[in-house]
Design a protein around this motif. Structure first.
Motif, PDB file in Angstrom:
ATOM      1  N   PHE A   1      36.806  46.155  60.056  1.00 24.86           N
ATOM      2  CA  PHE A   1      37.238  45.886  58.689  1.00 24.86           C
ATOM      3  C   PHE A   1      36.832  44.451  58.357  1.00 24.86           C
ATOM      4  O   PHE A   1      36.968  43.546  59.180  1.00 24.86           O
ATOM      5  CB  PHE A   1      38.749  46.057  58.557  1.00 24.86           C
ATOM      6  CG  PHE A   1      39.285  45.572  57.243  1.00 24.86           C
ATOM      7  CD1 PHE A   1      39.091  46.324  56.093  1.00 24.86           C
ATOM      8  CD2 PHE A   1      39.966  44.363  57.150  1.00 24.86           C
ATOM      9  CE1 PHE A   1      39.561  45.876  54.878  1.00 24.86           C
ATOM     10  CE2 PHE A   1      40.430  43.905  55.933  1.00 24.86           C
ATOM     11  CZ  PHE A   1      40.233  44.663  54.794  1.00 24.86           C
ATOM     12  N   THR A   2      36.310  44.274  57.146  1.00 15.56           N
ATOM     13  CA  THR A   2      35.702  42.997  56.793  1.00 15.56           C
ATOM     14  C   THR A   2      36.204  42.517  55.445  1.00 15.56           C
ATOM     15  O   THR A   2      36.414  43.318  54.537  1.00 15.56           O
ATOM     16  CB  THR A   2      34.162  43.177  56.734  1.00 15.56           C
ATOM     17  OG1 THR A   2      33.716  43.570  58.024  1.00 15.56           O
ATOM     18  CG2 THR A   2      33.467  41.913  56.300  1.00 15.56           C
ATOM     19  N   PHE A   3      36.421  41.231  55.371  1.00 17.75           N
ATOM     20  CA  PHE A   3      36.659  40.653  54.043  1.00 17.75           C
ATOM     21  C   PHE A   3      35.972  39.300  53.955  1.00 17.75           C
ATOM     22  O   PHE A   3      35.818  38.600  54.956  1.00 17.75           O
ATOM     23  CB  PHE A   3      38.150  40.546  53.725  1.00 17.75           C
ATOM     24  CG  PHE A   3      38.916  39.659  54.671  1.00 17.75           C
ATOM     25  CD1 PHE A   3      39.420  40.164  55.861  1.00 17.75           C
ATOM     26  CD2 PHE A   3      39.130  38.321  54.360  1.00 17.75           C
ATOM     27  CE1 PHE A   3      40.126  39.348  56.730  1.00 17.75           C
ATOM     28  CE2 PHE A   3      39.831  37.496  55.226  1.00 17.75           C
ATOM     29  CZ  PHE A   3      40.332  38.015  56.419  1.00 17.75           C
ATOM     30  N   GLY A   4      35.512  38.988  52.754  1.00 16.18           N
ATOM     31  CA  GLY A   4      34.760  37.749  52.603  1.00 16.18           C
ATOM     32  C   GLY A   4      34.486  37.442  51.153  1.00 16.18           C
ATOM     33  O   GLY A   4      35.098  38.000  50.245  1.00 16.18           O
ATOM     34  N   VAL A   5      33.539  36.550  50.961  1.00 19.34           N
ATOM     35  CA  VAL A   5      33.173  36.119  49.614  1.00 19.34           C
ATOM     36  C   VAL A   5      31.657  36.087  49.497  1.00 19.34           C
ATOM     37  O   VAL A   5      30.970  35.564  50.388  1.00 19.34           O
ATOM     38  CB  VAL A   5      33.727  34.708  49.313  1.00 19.34           C
ATOM     39  CG1 VAL A   5      33.174  34.185  47.988  1.00 19.34           C
ATOM     40  CG2 VAL A   5      35.239  34.713  49.279  1.00 19.34           C
ATOM     41  N   ARG A   6      31.163  36.663  48.424  1.00 18.79           N
ATOM     42  CA  ARG A   6      29.745  36.502  48.072  1.00 18.79           C
ATOM     43  C   ARG A   6      29.687  35.461  46.962  1.00 18.79           C
ATOM     44  O   ARG A   6      30.432  35.553  45.983  1.00 18.79           O
ATOM     45  CB  ARG A   6      29.181  37.830  47.568  1.00 18.79           C
ATOM     46  CG  ARG A   6      27.732  37.769  47.110  1.00 18.79           C
ATOM     47  CD  ARG A   6      27.364  39.106  46.462  1.00 18.79           C
ATOM     48  NE  ARG A   6      25.936  39.257  46.231  1.00 18.79           N
ATOM     49  CZ  ARG A   6      25.316  38.900  45.115  1.00 18.79           C
ATOM     50  NH1 ARG A   6      25.983  38.339  44.123  1.00 18.79           N
ATOM     51  NH2 ARG A   6      24.023  39.101  44.977  1.00 18.79           N
ATOM     52  N   SER A   7      28.833  34.493  47.135  1.00 23.22           N
ATOM     53  CA  SER A   7      28.772  33.470  46.088  1.00 23.22           C
ATOM     54  C   SER A   7      27.355  32.916  45.988  1.00 23.22           C
ATOM     55  O   SER A   7      26.555  33.055  46.911  1.00 23.22           O
ATOM     56  CB  SER A   7      29.763  32.342  46.370  1.00 23.22           C
ATOM     57  OG  SER A   7      29.386  31.654  47.531  1.00 23.22           O
ATOM     58  N   TRP A   8      27.058  32.345  44.854  1.00 25.50           N
ATOM     59  CA  TRP A   8      25.791  31.616  44.721  1.00 25.50           C
ATOM     60  C   TRP A   8      25.970  30.468  43.743  1.00 25.50           C
ATOM     61  O   TRP A   8      26.924  30.427  42.976  1.00 25.50           O
ATOM     62  CB  TRP A   8      24.645  32.543  44.351  1.00 25.50           C
ATOM     63  CG  TRP A   8      24.699  33.323  43.076  1.00 25.50           C
ATOM     64  CD1 TRP A   8      25.199  34.585  42.913  1.00 25.50           C
ATOM     65  CD2 TRP A   8      24.194  32.949  41.791  1.00 25.50           C
ATOM     66  NE1 TRP A   8      25.037  35.006  41.631  1.00 25.50           N
ATOM     67  CE2 TRP A   8      24.419  34.023  40.909  1.00 25.50           C
ATOM     68  CE3 TRP A   8      23.556  31.797  41.297  1.00 25.50           C
ATOM     69  CZ2 TRP A   8      24.055  33.985  39.569  1.00 25.50           C
ATOM     70  CZ3 TRP A   8      23.187  31.769  39.960  1.00 25.50           C
ATOM     71  CH2 TRP A   8      23.429  32.857  39.113  1.00 25.50           C
ATOM     72  N   PHE A   9      25.052  29.567  43.827  1.00 28.85           N
ATOM     73  CA  PHE A   9      25.129  28.410  42.950  1.00 28.85           C
ATOM     74  C   PHE A   9      23.743  27.849  42.744  1.00 28.85           C
ATOM     75  O   PHE A   9      22.778  28.314  43.372  1.00 28.85           O
ATOM     76  CB  PHE A   9      26.068  27.338  43.513  1.00 28.85           C
ATOM     77  CG  PHE A   9      25.844  27.032  44.953  1.00 28.85           C
ATOM     78  CD1 PHE A   9      24.915  26.076  45.333  1.00 28.85           C
ATOM     79  CD2 PHE A   9      26.552  27.723  45.946  1.00 28.85           C
ATOM     80  CE1 PHE A   9      24.704  25.802  46.668  1.00 28.85           C
ATOM     81  CE2 PHE A   9      26.336  27.447  47.277  1.00 28.85           C
ATOM     82  CZ  PHE A   9      25.412  26.482  47.642  1.00 28.85           C
TER      83      PHE A   9
END
Lengths: 578, 247
Positions: free
Chosen positions: B239-247
């Motif tokens: 099971f995975t949780f995280g954040v996708r982000s870009w800038f």
């Protein structure tokens, strides 16, 4: 200027007009910082604090205003404009649609070197024309941050149409994000601002309406092209607040009239990226001028105004209040103002129409499943517009597509880094009001409706034809003509006095308002010698049109798509008349 | 559209005039350009920045790329890696690539890859393509040649399923192939390993999207006994949780 003050300012100037009565311009000028008239003008470009969205921001304006003051000129005068740049960066003002000596046109690099910080540049312009125009910066992205304003040139011989009152309606788009950030976001993700892509919900709705098989086929077809049918506008209401004479919708700019008066409304689209569909529920608008030039009156319910175009309409209001409703083409927001007998009145705001969805016609596949005849260019005009076909028809076209040849002009173009599509069967769409406007039960203006009131000044047939494809790669957010950006291309060279036909073919799936500086574009819309004179011409997606140009003004002129981010990314050419 | 066509029309403009026009000098004032259509842009995308949880402890994994350049030429950097339960840094490599746009939707990339983590370091020359394939699959296909004469290949693909315009389900997979086994790096010849995920992200903004998901990491063929002897799970679902982000 705070939002509050801005709102008050708008209403106060309206109230001033009401007291004075009669024609607004000239009378109001002495009392309002928002209107300047005469022959000599001192204008200062500078930063203007604003609050369009509830958050303070800094705009670029003229004389402390954004939009800048309305400049009220008279045909036959030579106006002198001392423009001082108080910004820390170079600036410029271009007089859009005004035919001036080339060195007064205000495009840095082409016409002059720009106005450096602290400098004053003096423009002098002999006014041979009359009508509704506008001005804006041609430096970097300053237009997006508020450097624009309206121009009204009163005809020396009086107006062809009688009216009692006169209001400018300058539509524009505002973002609290910087233009640099907007363009950078588009480079990273071209649909950054599109929150209306087709998703699981629209898939289920479509499957319910026209069947699962047809819906899957449709999605596979668009997926096969790597295109989005929901691609209507690059920059949307997700970041834009749409402005009506600089006022956000909540501020409700109000223009006053007395019942029974004929009111002239001068619509100007001073947006950076937004097309508007304009109507006034309860009123018929009679279009009397396009891009500053008189046309035979056309009564309509609605019109689309592309970026940089202007339309003058006359209305005869009888009730107390009307909403002037200008929804963005992609229906992510609207600009709105009120015509009323006194300040403070409001009329209902209509709901926005359904969003358009692109079809195979927009992809340049024309009428390929509609009887087999190639519509192509139809110079005789008046050809009935093909109805926007539904998605089921599109699948048929796609299947036929394999057997189709590209248009002769298109055969020299190939898809590649800068070109994601070449229209196989571009068609004349001048009789179509535009995507999203067909079949809405209203009379919507089309380009074929525009007929000049006087025959064209140059009866010569063209001696040369210049065909240009409007191209782009949406995924890479690249734009150009004939697959080339400005920096990769040679200028277009015209001999002084030469008569030329420009033919434009739109290979992209978006509208492009193409603007030629310094010279008129006489649209060949089937009106014979009574071609409307325009400075900006919308080319519909998958569409093909032509106009005649007399190269009667020497110099270097800009020729470009007036969508700001398309222009800055390369949809630009230099036209040299020598 | 016109009788005689463009060729006949051109004859009506005297040749001398045409030449004069063609030869007229063109000089931009001050040597400036009216539009700046070759600007340099730069972005960093952190596609995976996540905690992978399971009964036998947690892993942290990241996978991102960044680029800077013009429409045609860019410098591209890619990096990925896993920090395991026992603190070991594994499966990490970094690539520095020159990227050139070569077609409507694809870029050619060439440069170097370095496998840099707690294991032995390996250096590779890399060449591949990255872009948007038919039906909107994002894909990367890269071939490698190591300083020890070995070859390898990597395929990555992902697809965005828009449940809504902000709630996006993304299946994603990375497959690694090697010409020879490399025990020190838990690599077997042939299809060596797969790292795959099914992530459901919510785009609070385009640039900040937390997600939950299920990830799978597995070794295949000759890599299986190597992984086993190294104490790694051969098949691992988390099971995975995280954040996708870009800038």
């Amino acid at each position: 200027m705070s939002r509050r003050r801005f709102v008050q300012g708008s209403i106060l100037s309206g109230a001033a007009l009401a007291t004075l009565g009669g024609r607004a311009w000239g009378m109001a000028a002495a009392n309002s910082a928002g209107v300047l008239s005469g022959k000599r003008f001192d204008l200062a470009i500078g930063s203007v604090p604003v609050n369009m969205t509830g958050r303070p921001a800094v705009a670029t304006g003229v004389n402390g205003l954004t939009p800048g003051p309305v400049l009220h000129w008279r045909q036959g005068d030579t106006v002198v404009l001392n423009v001082r740049n108080t910004l820390a960066v170079p600036s410029s003002i271009h007089w859009h649609g005004i035919r001036s000596p080339a060195n007064m046109d205000g495009v840095p690099a082409l016409s002059f070197r720009g106005i450096m910080p602290g400098e004053t540049f003096t423009y002098w312009i002999p006014l041979h024309q009359s009508g509704t125009y506008w001005y804006h910066s041609h430096s970097a992205f300053q237009e997006q941050t508020g450097l624009y304003g309206a121009i009204v040139v009163e005809p020396a011989a009086g107006y062809a149409q009688h009216f009692d009152r006169d209001h400018v309606v300058l539509l524009s788009d505002w973002s609290d994000s910087s233009p640099e950030e907007i363009v950078s976001n588009l480079k990273m993700q071209n649909d950054y601002y599109n929150f209306h892509e087709r998703d699981a919900g629209t898939f289920l709705a479509d499957a319910h309406r026209r069947g699962l098989g047809a819906t899957i086929g449709d999605r596979l077809m668009w997926g096969g092209m790597r295109m989005s049918a929901a691609d209507i506008a690059d920059v949307t209401g997700a970041t834009y607040t749409y402005l009506f004479n600089g006022a956000p919708p909540g501020a409700n700019w109000t223009g006053l009239f007395r019942p029974g008066e004929r009111v002239r409304l001068r619509f100007i689209n001073g947006s950076s990226m937004s097309f508007f569909d304009v109507r006034i529920p309860g009123l018929t608008m009679t279009v009397v001028a396009a891009d500053g030039n008189d046309v035979e009156p056309v009564p309509i319910d609605e019109f689309r105004i592309g970026v940089a175009e202007t339309y003058d309409v006359i209305v005869e209001p009888t009730a107390e209040a009307y909403t002037i409703f200008a929804q963005s083409e992609d229906r992510t927001g609207f600009a709105r103002g009120t015509l009323a007998t006194r300040a403070g009145l409001v009329a209902p705001i209509p709901p926005m129409d359904p969003r358009p969805i692109r079809t195979m016609t927009d992809m340049g596949m024309g009428t390929m499943n509609m009887g087999g005849s190639m519509a192509g260019m139809d110079m005789s005009g008046g050809k009935p517009a093909p109805a926007n076909s539904g998605t089921t028809g599109m699948a048929d076209k796609r299947r036929m597509g394999g057997a189709m040849k590209a248009s002769p002009e298109g055969q020299k173009l190939h898809v590649g880094v800068g070109v994601d599509n070449v229209a196989m069967d571009p068609i004349n769409r001048l009789g179509e009001p535009g995507d999203g406007l067909s079949g809405n039960g209203r009379r919507v203006l089309t380009y074929n409706d525009l007929r000049a009131t006087i025959a064209g000044a140059d009866p010569r047939p063209p001696s040369r034809e210049i065909t240009l494809h409007l191209t782009g790669n949406m995924q890479r957010y690249m734009w150009g003509f004939d697959g080339k950006k400005f920096s990769q291309a040679e200028p277009i060279r015209l001999a002084r006095g030469e008569r030329v036909r420009f033919t434009l073919i739109n290979d992209t799936m978006m509208e492009h308002p193409i603007h030629l500086h310094g010279l008129w574009s006489e649209l060949e819309n089937g009106q014979g010698d009574y071609r409307p004179y325009k400075h900006t011409v919308i080319v519909q997606p998958g569409g093909k049109l032509s106009y005649l140009v007399t190269a009667d003004a020497p110099g270097m002129w800009a020729y470009h798509c007036h969508l700001l981010y398309h222009m800055e990314l390369g949809m630009f050419r230099t036209v040299v008349v020598a | 559209m016109t009788a005689g066509g463009p060729a006949a029309l051109a004859q009506q403009t005297p040749a001398g005039v045409q030449d004069a026009v063609r030869l007229a000098p063109l000089e931009y004032i001050g040597g400036m350009q009216p539009v700046m259509d070759n600007s340099i842009f730069a972005h960093v995308l952190l596609e995976q920045f996540e905690d992978r949880a399971a009964g036998n402890g947690q892993q942290f994994r990241y996978d991102g790329q960044g680029w800077i350049g013009t429409d045609i030429n860019k410098v591209w950097v890619k990096s990925e890696g896993t920090v395991g339960t026992r603190g070991q840094f594994s499966d990490s490599d970094q690539e520095l690539l020159y990227d050139r746009a070569i077609s409507r939707y694809f870029d050619l990339q060439a440069g170097v890859r370095m496998d840099l983590d707690n294991g032995p370091t390996r250096t590779w020359a890399a060449i591949g393509v990255q872009g948007l394939s038919l039906y909107f699959f994002d894909i990367e296909a890269t071939g490698y040649v190591s300083d020890r004469g070995r070859t390898a290949a990597r395929l990555k693909g992902s697809y965005d399923i828009l449940l809504t315009n902000r709630l996006i389900l993304q299946p994603e997979a990375e497959l690694n192939f090697y010409s020879k086994s490399d025990r020190g790096r838990s690599v077997g010849s042939g299809l060596s390993d797969i790292d795959a995920g099914l992530r459901l992200r919510y785009e609070v903004t385009r640039k900040f999207a937390p997600y939950i998901g299920v990830t799978y990491a597995g070794y295949f063929g000759q890599a299986q006994p190597i992984a086993h002897s190294n104490g790694d799970r051969v098949q691992d679902i988390r099971f995975t949780f995280g954040v996708r982000s870009w800038f």
